[in-house]
Design an enzyme around this catalytic site. Sequence first.
Site, PDB file in Angstrom:
ATOM      1  N   ASN A 152     -78.262  78.465 -60.086  1.00 24.62           N
ATOM      2  CA  ASN A 152     -77.312  77.467 -59.574  1.00 24.62           C
ATOM      3  C   ASN A 152     -75.960  78.172 -59.477  1.00 24.62           C
ATOM      4  O   ASN A 152     -75.302  78.388 -60.487  1.00 24.62           O
ATOM      5  CB  ASN A 152     -77.241  76.273 -60.533  1.00 24.62           C
ATOM      6  CG  ASN A 152     -76.115  75.311 -60.161  1.00 24.62           C
ATOM      7  OD1 ASN A 152     -75.524  75.414 -59.081  1.00 24.62           O
ATOM      8  ND2 ASN A 152     -75.816  74.381 -61.050  1.00 24.62           N
ATOM      9  N   TRP A 153     -75.586  78.507 -58.261  1.00 27.46           N
ATOM     10  CA  TRP A 153     -74.345  79.271 -58.063  1.00 27.46           C
ATOM     11  C   TRP A 153     -73.093  78.417 -58.236  1.00 27.46           C
ATOM     12  O   TRP A 153     -72.001  78.938 -58.271  1.00 27.46           O
ATOM     13  CB  TRP A 153     -74.347  79.910 -56.673  1.00 27.46           C
ATOM     14  CG  TRP A 153     -75.045  81.237 -56.646  1.00 27.46           C
ATOM     15  CD1 TRP A 153     -75.789  81.806 -57.643  1.00 27.46           C
ATOM     16  CD2 TRP A 153     -75.054  82.163 -55.553  1.00 27.46           C
ATOM     17  NE1 TRP A 153     -76.251  83.036 -57.238  1.00 27.46           N
ATOM     18  CE2 TRP A 153     -75.827  83.266 -55.969  1.00 27.46           C
ATOM     19  CE3 TRP A 153     -74.506  82.149 -54.272  1.00 27.46           C
ATOM     20  CZ2 TRP A 153     -76.042  84.371 -55.134  1.00 27.46           C
ATOM     21  CZ3 TRP A 153     -74.722  83.245 -53.443  1.00 27.46           C
ATOM     22  CH2 TRP A 153     -75.476  84.348 -53.870  1.00 27.46           C
ATOM     23  N   LYS A 154     -73.261  77.074 -58.264  1.00 29.48           N
ATOM     24  CA  LYS A 154     -72.086  76.193 -58.315  1.00 29.48           C
ATOM     25  C   LYS A 154     -71.149  76.584 -57.152  1.00 29.48           C
ATOM     26  O   LYS A 154     -71.646  76.979 -56.101  1.00 29.48           O
ATOM     27  CB  LYS A 154     -71.428  76.274 -59.691  1.00 29.48           C
ATOM     28  CG  LYS A 154     -72.475  76.087 -60.810  1.00 29.48           C
ATOM     29  CD  LYS A 154     -71.910  75.956 -62.179  1.00 29.48           C
ATOM     30  CE  LYS A 154     -73.056  75.752 -63.175  1.00 29.48           C
ATOM     31  NZ  LYS A 154     -72.603  75.493 -64.520  1.00 29.48           N
ATOM     32  N   GLY A 211     -71.778  77.015 -69.459  1.00 29.61           N
ATOM     33  CA  GLY A 211     -70.612  77.849 -69.162  1.00 29.61           C
ATOM     34  C   GLY A 211     -69.772  78.172 -70.381  1.00 29.61           C
ATOM     35  O   GLY A 211     -68.655  78.673 -70.261  1.00 29.61           O
ATOM     36  N   GLY A 241     -76.760  79.341 -64.480  1.00 29.15           N
ATOM     37  CA  GLY A 241     -75.458  79.301 -63.809  1.00 29.15           C
ATOM     38  C   GLY A 241     -74.862  80.700 -63.719  1.00 29.15           C
ATOM     39  O   GLY A 241     -75.256  81.518 -62.885  1.00 29.15           O
ATOM     40  N   GLY A 242     -73.905  80.996 -64.601  1.00 25.19           N
ATOM     41  CA  GLY A 242     -73.155  82.257 -64.541  1.00 25.19           C
ATOM     42  C   GLY A 242     -74.011  83.499 -64.391  1.00 25.19           C
ATOM     43  O   GLY A 242     -73.702  84.384 -63.578  1.00 25.19           O
ATOM     44  N   GLU A 272     -80.031  70.300 -69.865  1.00 31.51           N
ATOM     45  CA  GLU A 272     -78.824  71.124 -69.942  1.00 31.51           C
ATOM     46  C   GLU A 272     -77.820  70.441 -70.874  1.00 31.51           C
ATOM     47  O   GLU A 272     -77.059  69.564 -70.433  1.00 31.51           O
ATOM     48  CB  GLU A 272     -78.196  71.276 -68.553  1.00 31.51           C
ATOM     49  CG  GLU A 272     -79.076  71.985 -67.557  1.00 31.51           C
ATOM     50  CD  GLU A 272     -78.260  72.667 -66.461  1.00 31.51           C
ATOM     51  OE1 GLU A 272     -78.447  73.867 -66.263  1.00 31.51           O
ATOM     52  OE2 GLU A 272     -77.413  72.009 -65.840  1.00 31.51           O
ATOM     53  N   HIS A 294     -76.529  66.883 -62.052  1.00 32.67           N
ATOM     54  CA  HIS A 294     -75.938  67.949 -62.886  1.00 32.67           C
ATOM     55  C   HIS A 294     -74.768  67.362 -63.683  1.00 32.67           C
ATOM     56  O   HIS A 294     -74.047  66.494 -63.174  1.00 32.67           O
ATOM     57  CB  HIS A 294     -75.466  69.104 -61.999  1.00 32.67           C
ATOM     58  CG  HIS A 294     -75.111  70.317 -62.800  1.00 32.67           C
ATOM     59  ND1 HIS A 294     -73.910  70.431 -63.462  1.00 32.67           N
ATOM     60  CD2 HIS A 294     -75.807  71.440 -63.079  1.00 32.67           C
ATOM     61  CE1 HIS A 294     -73.891  71.588 -64.106  1.00 32.67           C
ATOM     62  NE2 HIS A 294     -75.021  72.219 -63.892  1.00 32.67           N
TER      63      HIS A 294
HETATM   64  P1  13P Z   1     -74.375  78.478 -67.264  1.00 33.20           P
HETATM   65  O1  13P Z   1     -75.658  79.267 -67.203  1.00 33.20           O
HETATM   66  O2  13P Z   1     -73.224  79.184 -66.598  1.00 33.20           O
HETATM   67  O3  13P Z   1     -74.073  78.024 -68.656  1.00 33.20           O
HETATM   68  O4  13P Z   1     -74.610  77.158 -66.389  1.00 33.20           O
HETATM   69  C1  13P Z   1     -75.752  76.405 -66.596  1.00 33.20           C
HETATM   70  C2  13P Z   1     -75.852  75.391 -65.527  1.00 33.20           C
HETATM   71  O5  13P Z   1     -75.052  74.466 -65.458  1.00 33.20           O
HETATM   72  C3  13P Z   1     -76.914  75.548 -64.528  1.00 33.20           C
HETATM   73  O6  13P Z   1     -77.049  74.390 -63.767  1.00 33.20           O
END
Ligand code: 13P
Length: 253
Positions: free
Chosen positions: A9-11, A173, A233-234, A167, A95
Amino acid sequence: MRQPVVIGNWKLNGSPASTEAWVSAVLSGMGALDAVEIGLCPPFVLIPTAVRQAAGSALQIGGQDCAEYLSGAYTGEVSADLLRAVGCHYVILGHSERRALFGETDAVIARKMVRALAAGLVPVLCVGETLAEREAGQMEAVVRQQLRAVVDVVGIQAFERSIIAYEPVWAIGTGVTATPDQAQAMHAFIRGLLAEYNPHVARMVRLQYGGSVKPDNAAQLFSQPDIDGGLIGGASLKAEEFLSICRAAADAR
Ligand code: 13P
């Protein structure tokens, strides 16, 4: 046996150039990883680039959200049907950033889930508690409410073709990952909750963990019996890190 699924998930990150480079790097590294389903959810406008680049491969692309509407006067929205039409396989729904920053309620998320399923997308429904809720011992009640609100609208059978991502908000994050025991306990709780509706669906549905998954903690998380991969995410932004997380999911089988 459930096939593990790892989705990036690149956000709000990435560019056309980084999408092309990432997809080609992941495609060259994923040859040996057919035990794992692998996906990428970039920002909307990067989806066509990712789809084009991934054409003919097993890499699946998805959106990070969709509208609760089919079409009409909803400036800025993107429908589930449009996502499907441009080649998406998944859509992430509910999310915690959508819930917290954009005011999405369980009712809105349930309506989006209806649209996603009708469009033929695979929804990735996100649930999870905040730190305050965990500290107050309410985490199971919170997750139960988030799940029931959707199951009661779309029906339990819809989860035969959906993914659930646990999550915990405090792990997203932050660099603070849920311990494998904490994550496993919640995943087992979720499966148990779904089993009250339908034991077969509960056994088959894939439950991803998300929240500060990194190459060095992925193996331990994914080796838990009820964790079927991760929503990343990251660490999904760099193809090498992402691939090493996918490798951990393959090895954990
Ligand atoms: P991180 O891996 O950056 O903590 O983010 C998780 C996330 O929100 C994936 O949807």
